[in-house]
Design a protein around this motif. Structure first.
Motif, PDB file in Angstrom:
ATOM      1  N   ALA A  85       0.827  -1.206   0.000  1.00  0.00           N
ATOM      2  CA  ALA A  85       0.000   0.000   0.000  1.00  0.00           C
ATOM      3  C   ALA A  85       0.860   1.255   0.000  1.00  0.00           C
TER       4      ALA A  85
ATOM      5  N   ARG B   9      -1.166   4.342  -1.245  1.00  0.00           N
ATOM      6  CA  ARG B   9      -2.406   4.209  -0.459  1.00  0.00           C
ATOM      7  C   ARG B   9      -2.032   4.216   1.032  1.00  0.00           C
TER       8      ARG B   9
ATOM      9  N   ASP C 175      -4.575   3.084   3.826  1.00  0.00           N
ATOM     10  CA  ASP C 175      -4.697   1.621   3.848  1.00  0.00           C
ATOM     11  C   ASP C 175      -3.480   0.993   4.509  1.00  0.00           C
TER      12      ASP C 175
ATOM     13  N   ALA D 140      -3.671   1.208   8.214  1.00  0.00           N
ATOM     14  CA  ALA D 140      -4.643   0.254   8.760  1.00  0.00           C
ATOM     15  C   ALA D 140      -4.046  -1.148   8.837  1.00  0.00           C
TER      16      ALA D 140
END
Length: 274
Positions: free
Chosen positions: A158, A163, A166, A169
């Motif tokens: 990611a 990203r 993401d 997370a």
């Protein structure tokens, strides 16, 4: 059994477990366990290939590692773990197509092992094949939900595809699963900083640095955190320590796209050379 003990110690030393002291002790014990296995059975290919991985990641002995892993595959062509390790060593050496072929073979031999599945993903990631790396990481999570190596793989993928939320997370979940493994925290700092949350990144980094005063924290992960913050001098200082201490996955540092801007830096080039 001695081979399995050696693998457990080696995996801990490579940073996938909670390491309270320097990995040198785990590496030393792993070598002894593999030696015991090979004394009992000189043809024990898994012990031989695992020793080759130590040669590559801890000793930086490339040619010997490549030779030993090739001989292990030759002696046990149906062993998934032997093929898996061969793929990792080839990937580390930058021989991407051979690495992918070996890693795919490992998955064919043992399609239900999440670690073998996720390691194919890491090989794809090193080769810059990000979509295939993500697909492989998700397959690994289907085999075992919250499998740590797959979470870190997806976090790193990611980051490399921009990203960052993401990535954060995935790294947060990895930290929950492992009890705040430094690998996850370093990745989380990097992701948060790149997403613009520098305050959050600083907070996580502060906790990681505090831990490093009381226990061993792999310098590679701290350096990666600073790399995300754009503090290249600090990143290089920790990468230097990582190379000096050996162990872990320092050998993949030259392949970090995140460090591409350092490739012209003399200090970074010296580290790669070493």
């Amino acid at each position: 059994a001695w081979t399995a003990l050696g693998r457990s110690l080696m995996v801990t030393a490579l940073g996938h477990g909670e390491v309270g002291g320097s990995p040198d002790d785990e590496i030393k014990s792993a070598r002894a366990a593999f030696a015991r296995a090979l004394a009992l059975d000189p043809h024990q290919a898994e012990a031989r290939s695992a020793l080759a991985l130590i040669l590559a990641t801890h000793d930086y002995a490339w040619e010997t590692a490549l030779r030993e892993s090739a001989m292990a595959v030759e002696s046990a062509p149906g062993d998934a773990t032997v093929a898996e390790i061969r793929g990792l060593i080839l990937s580390t050496a930058g021989r991407d197509e051979e690495a992918i072929a070996a890693s795919r073979r490992a998955v064919e031999l043992d399609p239900l092992a999440p670690v073998i599945s996720s390691n194919l993903g890491w090989v794809y990631l090193n080769a810059g094949r990000f979509s295939e790396a993500v697909e492989q990481g998700r397959r690994s999570l289907e085999l075992e939900p919250d499998f740590h190596d797959a979470l870190t793989l997806l976090g790193r993928a990611a980051i490399r595809t921009g990203r960052f939320a993401d990535a954060a997370a995935f790294y947060r979940r990895g930290a929950e699963v492992t009890g705040d493994n430094p690998e996850d925290l370093g990745g989380l700092v990097h992701a948060l900083a790149r997403s613009g949350d520098r305050e959050g990144a600083r907070q996580v980094l502060g906790g990681l640095l505090q831990r490093s005063r009381n226990e061993f924290v792999p310098p590679l992960h701290v350096g990666y955190a600073y790399l995300g913050l754009g503090e290249d001098e600090e990143a290089l200082r920790y990468f230097e320590r990582a190379v000096e201490e050996g162990g872990g996955w320092n050998v993949w540092l030259p392949r970090y796209p995140e460090a591409r801007h350092l490739h012209g830096n003399p200090q970074f080039r010296a580290l790669v050379s070493r």
